[in-house]
Design a protein around this motif. Structure first.
Motif, PDB file in Angstrom:
ATOM      1  N   VAL A 187       0.862  -1.174   0.000  1.00 23.74           N
ATOM      2  CA  VAL A 187       0.000   0.000   0.000  1.00 23.74           C
ATOM      3  C   VAL A 187       0.895   1.219   0.000  1.00 23.74           C
ATOM      4  O   VAL A 187       1.779   1.333   0.846  1.00 23.74           O
ATOM      5  CB  VAL A 187      -0.903   0.031   1.242  1.00 23.74           C
ATOM      6  N   ALA A 188       0.682   2.114  -0.947  1.00 26.19           N
ATOM      7  CA  ALA A 188       1.538   3.300  -0.993  1.00 26.19           C
ATOM      8  C   ALA A 188       0.675   4.539  -1.118  1.00 26.19           C
ATOM      9  O   ALA A 188      -0.515   4.463  -1.406  1.00 26.19           O
ATOM     10  CB  ALA A 188       2.489   3.204  -2.186  1.00 26.19           C
ATOM     11  N   GLY A 189       1.289   5.670  -0.892  1.00 23.19           N
ATOM     12  CA  GLY A 189       0.631   6.931  -1.199  1.00 23.19           C
ATOM     13  C   GLY A 189      -0.370   7.414  -0.176  1.00 23.19           C
ATOM     14  O   GLY A 189      -0.937   8.480  -0.316  1.00 23.19           O
ATOM     15  N   ILE A 190      -0.642   6.614   0.860  1.00 31.51           N
ATOM     16  CA  ILE A 190      -1.568   7.083   1.886  1.00 31.51           C
ATOM     17  C   ILE A 190      -0.881   6.894   3.235  1.00 31.51           C
ATOM     18  O   ILE A 190      -1.319   6.135   4.091  1.00 31.51           O
ATOM     19  CB  ILE A 190      -2.915   6.340   1.827  1.00 31.51           C
ATOM     20  N   GLU A 191       0.232   7.627   3.375  1.00 31.77           N
ATOM     21  CA  GLU A 191       1.110   7.390   4.514  1.00 31.77           C
ATOM     22  C   GLU A 191       0.447   7.702   5.848  1.00 31.77           C
ATOM     23  O   GLU A 191       0.613   6.960   6.815  1.00 31.77           O
ATOM     24  CB  GLU A 191       2.403   8.202   4.365  1.00 31.77           C
TER      25      GLU A 191
ATOM     26  N   PRO B  12     -13.836   5.958  -3.932  1.00 33.14           N
ATOM     27  CA  PRO B  12     -13.581   4.599  -4.398  1.00 33.14           C
ATOM     28  C   PRO B  12     -12.214   4.479  -5.061  1.00 33.14           C
ATOM     29  O   PRO B  12     -11.750   5.413  -5.710  1.00 33.14           O
ATOM     30  CB  PRO B  12     -14.679   4.349  -5.435  1.00 33.14           C
ATOM     31  N   GLY B  13     -11.588   3.346  -4.857  1.00 35.42           N
ATOM     32  CA  GLY B  13     -10.329   3.069  -5.549  1.00 35.42           C
ATOM     33  C   GLY B  13      -9.103   3.637  -4.881  1.00 35.42           C
ATOM     34  O   GLY B  13      -8.011   3.562  -5.417  1.00 35.42           O
ATOM     35  N   THR B  14      -9.258   4.201  -3.683  1.00 38.95           N
ATOM     36  CA  THR B  14      -8.091   4.790  -3.038  1.00 38.95           C
ATOM     37  C   THR B  14      -7.333   3.780  -2.186  1.00 38.95           C
ATOM     38  O   THR B  14      -6.302   4.121  -1.615  1.00 38.95           O
ATOM     39  CB  THR B  14      -8.491   5.988  -2.161  1.00 38.95           C
TER      40      THR B  14
ATOM     41  N   LYS C 261      -8.918   1.459   0.277  1.00 37.17           N
ATOM     42  CA  LYS C 261      -9.471   1.164   1.597  1.00 37.17           C
ATOM     43  C   LYS C 261      -9.491  -0.338   1.867  1.00 37.17           C
ATOM     44  O   LYS C 261      -9.039  -0.795   2.912  1.00 37.17           O
ATOM     45  CB  LYS C 261     -10.888   1.746   1.716  1.00 37.17           C
ATOM     46  N   THR C 262     -10.006  -1.086   0.902  1.00 42.00           N
ATOM     47  CA  THR C 262     -10.043  -2.541   1.067  1.00 42.00           C
ATOM     48  C   THR C 262      -8.627  -3.083   1.207  1.00 42.00           C
ATOM     49  O   THR C 262      -8.349  -3.926   2.064  1.00 42.00           O
ATOM     50  CB  THR C 262     -10.732  -3.184  -0.143  1.00 42.00           C
ATOM     51  N   LEU C 263      -7.763  -2.561   0.368  1.00 43.12           N
ATOM     52  CA  LEU C 263      -6.373  -3.005   0.385  1.00 43.12           C
ATOM     53  C   LEU C 263      -5.737  -2.745   1.745  1.00 43.12           C
ATOM     54  O   LEU C 263      -5.026  -3.593   2.294  1.00 43.12           O
ATOM     55  CB  LEU C 263      -5.612  -2.252  -0.708  1.00 43.12           C
TER      56      LEU C 263
ATOM     57  N   LEU D   7      -4.335   4.004 -11.145  1.00 45.21           N
ATOM     58  CA  LEU D   7      -2.931   3.836 -11.515  1.00 45.21           C
ATOM     59  C   LEU D   7      -2.612   2.368 -11.788  1.00 45.21           C
ATOM     60  O   LEU D   7      -1.909   2.041 -12.746  1.00 45.21           O
ATOM     61  CB  LEU D   7      -2.025   4.382 -10.407  1.00 45.21           C
ATOM     62  N   ALA D   8      -3.164   1.490 -10.947  1.00 43.06           N
ATOM     63  CA  ALA D   8      -2.948   0.056 -11.167  1.00 43.06           C
ATOM     64  C   ALA D   8      -3.510  -0.330 -12.534  1.00 43.06           C
ATOM     65  O   ALA D   8      -2.881  -1.044 -13.313  1.00 43.06           O
ATOM     66  CB  ALA D   8      -3.616  -0.749 -10.056  1.00 43.06           C
ATOM     67  N   ASN D   9      -4.690   0.181 -12.813  1.00 47.52           N
ATOM     68  CA  ASN D   9      -5.332  -0.104 -14.093  1.00 47.52           C
ATOM     69  C   ASN D   9      -4.532   0.462 -15.258  1.00 47.52           C
ATOM     70  O   ASN D   9      -4.392  -0.172 -16.299  1.00 47.52           O
ATOM     71  CB  ASN D   9      -6.745   0.498 -14.063  1.00 47.52           C
TER      72      ASN D   9
HETATM   73  P1  ADP Z   1     -11.307   0.882  -2.380  1.00 46.43           P
HETATM   74  O1  ADP Z   1     -11.624  -0.231  -1.466  1.00 46.43           O
HETATM   75  O2  ADP Z   1     -10.838   2.127  -1.671  1.00 46.43           O
HETATM   76  O3  ADP Z   1     -12.381   1.205  -3.344  1.00 46.43           O
HETATM   77  P2  ADP Z   1      -9.343  -0.945  -3.273  1.00 46.43           P
HETATM   78  O4  ADP Z   1      -8.596  -1.161  -2.039  1.00 46.43           O
HETATM   79  O5  ADP Z   1     -10.329  -1.995  -3.629  1.00 46.43           O
HETATM   80  O6  ADP Z   1     -10.051   0.458  -3.261  1.00 46.43           O
HETATM   81  O7  ADP Z   1      -8.306  -0.736  -4.464  1.00 46.43           O
HETATM   82  C1  ADP Z   1      -8.403  -1.419  -5.660  1.00 46.43           C
HETATM   83  C2  ADP Z   1      -7.027  -1.750  -6.195  1.00 46.43           C
HETATM   84  O8  ADP Z   1      -6.322  -0.577  -6.541  1.00 46.43           O
HETATM   85  C3  ADP Z   1      -6.155  -2.446  -5.210  1.00 46.43           C
HETATM   86  O9  ADP Z   1      -6.343  -3.818  -5.276  1.00 46.43           O
HETATM   87  C4  ADP Z   1      -4.763  -2.048  -5.619  1.00 46.43           C
HETATM   88  O10 ADP Z   1      -4.286  -2.876  -6.664  1.00 46.43           O
HETATM   89  C5  ADP Z   1      -4.960  -0.672  -6.184  1.00 46.43           C
HETATM   90  N1  ADP Z   1      -4.675   0.343  -5.164  1.00 46.43           N
HETATM   91  C6  ADP Z   1      -5.560   1.234  -4.669  1.00 46.43           C
HETATM   92  N2  ADP Z   1      -4.980   2.049  -3.778  1.00 46.43           N
HETATM   93  C7  ADP Z   1      -3.694   1.664  -3.690  1.00 46.43           C
HETATM   94  C8  ADP Z   1      -2.585   2.130  -2.912  1.00 46.43           C
HETATM   95  N3  ADP Z   1      -2.701   3.149  -2.056  1.00 46.43           N
HETATM   96  N4  ADP Z   1      -1.412   1.502  -3.084  1.00 46.43           N
HETATM   97  C9  ADP Z   1      -1.277   0.486  -3.929  1.00 46.43           C
HETATM   98  N5  ADP Z   1      -2.293   0.007  -4.682  1.00 46.43           N
HETATM   99  C10 ADP Z   1      -3.493   0.577  -4.573  1.00 46.43           C
END
Ligand code: ADP
Ligand code: ZN
Ligand code: MG
Length: 643
Positions: free
Chosen positions: A190-194, A230-232, A234-236, A397-399
């Protein structure tokens, strides 16, 4: 015609499956009968019976009826086999070898003349009836269809009976949560959200060494709420906590609590907590908690009994276990404003951690994480990518890197280069690339429109620099001018906003100046929408107009937000409303005049750039600036010479 980096809009592409046609011109060899059976079923078995087996395979030697009669007359025929069902006669000629294919002849309905002749010449005559295949096949097809229908009916019956069975024991809900014994995700992934990571580091310690806290009488917090778009990540992040602490990870989405039947959600909550207690220490992750955790008794259309019960159950469960049982609940939402306040009070989700879209450094970190398992050419600068992608979340970014990898594979290269990455960014931001227009008046108009944006964007010092201008259509846009956001734009000044409005008007202004008011097109509608939005925000949110520093509207009003419906309607009087409109108009008009002036005064360089753009389809920002500088130089030289 696009002007800025808008958000991505992916389009699903419909693929049409080619339906193969059956070739009626062939005699059916035995092997393909099955295929015919299937085909006839598909066409509700009309075709099979209607297909006469009369034409011959081209490779086979054939005779006409007349030729056969002649050959019989000429005594060249040794044997004839007649098949009455297919009305084909197989003819063996004298002198042909026994392993030669016999020649085939299509017979008439009545062949008395032929038979007569054959008898006269004493040619061997055989009548051999193949069983009437077509009729049998038709019957089989019918039977098969019947069976298929019955099977389908049975399946429908079975399904409905099993679902009614489910209704009877709905209380014993199917476990809808997932459990992962080991998530395999670490904080390093997990990066970028220190800041968020730092805050949650503590949670890992709670899970790993609760004694350290309980020994001095500290109560371990029960719940952490992750708030962010979304996509930041949180789940990760939640998975990483479980991974770092080495505890099982239970996850469920808020929407999965909500069912048609009252009580199902509540029983799922009970199930979940029961299982979690058996596996303590562990982590429970509730994604999109706003689906159950909305403010109770609010919102349009009255309350939702089921949701309220589920929420109550959740609250009860959270109260029910002591803080020191080793269970920590992490919930995620992007709408903290709609959550029921009971969820947020101490003892429940009392810790709230913001997970925001990453900044430049954060994006670089995320790119580094996702570049680890990809082959990337050494000259690729991840920092340059991070610079190009403001507003991208971790998931974006992953996408992006994945898209670039796919492109690389498609181009049969060994490693991802900057080319693929830039293409992927363009695609994620602006959509699929289309085919360029052929040179025409409308292409010229689009070129003037885009050059209008680019030239004004370059002339105004407060504006972000042009990255490139292109006539290659993408998504909805038929031409695009890309700007590189200079730095992280935390704060934007009034002059920057005005510069943006002016440059966004550049497209329309160029159309007006060059083609005249009568010829302007609908191409600027997107620009105008953006401009109006910006100008309105300047008046109502940023206090940047003659109305003074007033905040008259808040961002993102949503009537579906619980409780907010009544209060958000009118924060200002009708009088103010009219004033707002007038101010918006003044701002836009001011910028419009400026834009037209800039276009008029730079007509020579604009013409030059348009010719180049039509020729090359794309002009890079550096080249554009260079041409504009040269032109400026020329102009001042001339001025000096003439004075
Ligand atoms: P959210 O739950 O906030 O909607 P996810 O945790 O499901 O977002 O993120 C989806 C994917 O995006 C992750 O599986 C990961 O590959 C990538 N991703 C998102 N945020 C980060 C992060 N801060 N560092 C690395 N990868 C990330
Ligand atoms: Zn435009
Ligand atoms: Mg998620």
């Amino acid at each position: 015609m696009g002007h800025k980096s808008l958000n991505s809009q992916t389009k699903a592409q419909a693929t049409h499956e080619q339906v193969s046609k059956q070739n009626k011109q062939k005699v059916v060899p035995p092997k393909s009968k099955l295929w015919h059976l299937a085909a006839s079923l598909l066409l509700f078995q009309g075709v099979m019976l209607g297909t006469p087996l009369q034409a011959q395979e081209a490779s086979q030697k054939t005779l006409s009826y007349g030729q056969l009669l002649q050959k019989v007359d000429a005594d060249e025929v040794s044997k004839v086999e007649i098949d009455p069902t297919t009305r084909i006669a197989k003819v063996r000629l004298k002198g042909s070898k026994s392993n030669d294919q016999p020649q085939e002849v299509l017979l008439l309905e009545q062949n008395s003349e032929l038979i007569e002749k054959l008898r006269n010449k004493e040619v061997e005559l055989d009548v051999e009836s193949t069983a009437d295949n077509s009729a049998v096949l038709g019957l089989v097809a019918n039977l098969f269809l019947l069976l298929l229908l019955m099977a389908g009916l049975m399946m429908i019956l079975r399904r409905s009976s099993s679902s009614s069975g489910q209704a009877l024991n709905f209380g014993k809900s199917k476990a809808r949560f997932q459990m992962e014994a080991k998530t395999g995700v670490l904080f390093d992934d997990v990066a970028g959200i220190e800041e968020a990571k730092e805050e949650l580091q503590e949670v890992v310690t709670f899970l790993k060494q609760p004694e350290r806290f309980t020994a001095i009488g500290a109560k371990i917090p029960k719940g952490v709420l992750l708030i962010g778009p979304p996509g930041t990540g949180k789940t990760l992040l939640a998975k990483a906590i479980a991974g770092e602490a080495g505890v099982p990870f239970f996850s469920i989405s808020g929407s999965e609590f909500v069912e048609m039947f009252v009580g199902v959600g509540a029983s799922r909550v009970r199930d979940l907590f029961k299982k979690a207690k058996e596996n303590a220490p562990c982590l429970i992750f509730i994604d999109e908690i706003d689906a159950v955790g909305r403010q109770r008794g609010a919102g349009i259309g009255g309350g939702n009994d089921e949701r309220e019960q589920t929420l109550n159950q959740l609250l009860t469960e959270m109260d029910g276990f002591e803080g020191n049982t080793g269970i920590i609940i992490i919930a995620a939402t992007n709408r903290p404003d709609v959550l029921d306040s009971a969820l947020l009070r101490p003892g429940r989700f009392d810790r709230q951690v913001m997970v925001d879209a990453p900044d430049l450094k954060g994006r670089l970190g995320i790119l580094e994480v996702h570049a680890r398992n990809k082959k990337i050419a050494p000259e690729v600068s991840l920092e340059a990518i991070a610079r190009r992608t403001p507003g991208f979340t971790g998931a974006d970014l992953a996408n992006l890197l994945n898209e670039a990898a796919i492109l690389t594979a498609r181009r049969r290269k060994d490693a991802i280069t900057m080319l693929e990455i830039n293409d992927a960014v363009d695609r994620v931001v602006a959509g699929m690339e289309g085919t360029p227009l052929v040179d025409s008046k409308s292409k010229r108009l689009i070129a003037y429109h885009e050059v209008g944006h680019a030239v004004i964007g370059t002339l105004l010092p407060q504006h972000d620099p042009v990255q490139k201008v292109t006539l290659i259509p993408r998504g909805q846009a038929r031409g695009l001018t890309w700007f590189t956001p200079d730095e992280e734009q935390g704060l934007v000044s009034r002059s920057q906003l005005l510069a943006r409005i002016t440059a966004a008007l550049g497209g329309r202004a160029a159309e007006e100046e060059i083609f005249g008011d009568a010829e302007v097109t609908t191409g600027a509608s997107g620009d105008l929408q953006q401009i109006t939005g910006l100008a309105r925000q300047m008046v109502t949110r940023f206090g940047m107009s003659d109305l003074g520093p007033l905040s008259l509207e808040s961002q993102g009003q949503d009537v579906f937000v619980g409780g907010g419906l009544m209060s958000s309607r009118s924060e200002y009087s009708e009088e103010i409303s009219a004033k707002i409109d007038a101010q918006v108009q003044t701002i836009v008009e001011h910028c419009h005049i400026q834009a037209r002036q800039l276009i008029r005064h730079n007509r020579i360089v604009i013409d030059k750039l348009v010719d180049l753009l039509i020729d090359k389809e794309t002009i890079e920002g550096d080249e554009l600036r260079q041409i504009m500088e040269e032109q400026n130089q020329l102009k001042t030289d001339n001025l000096v010479a003439s004075s």
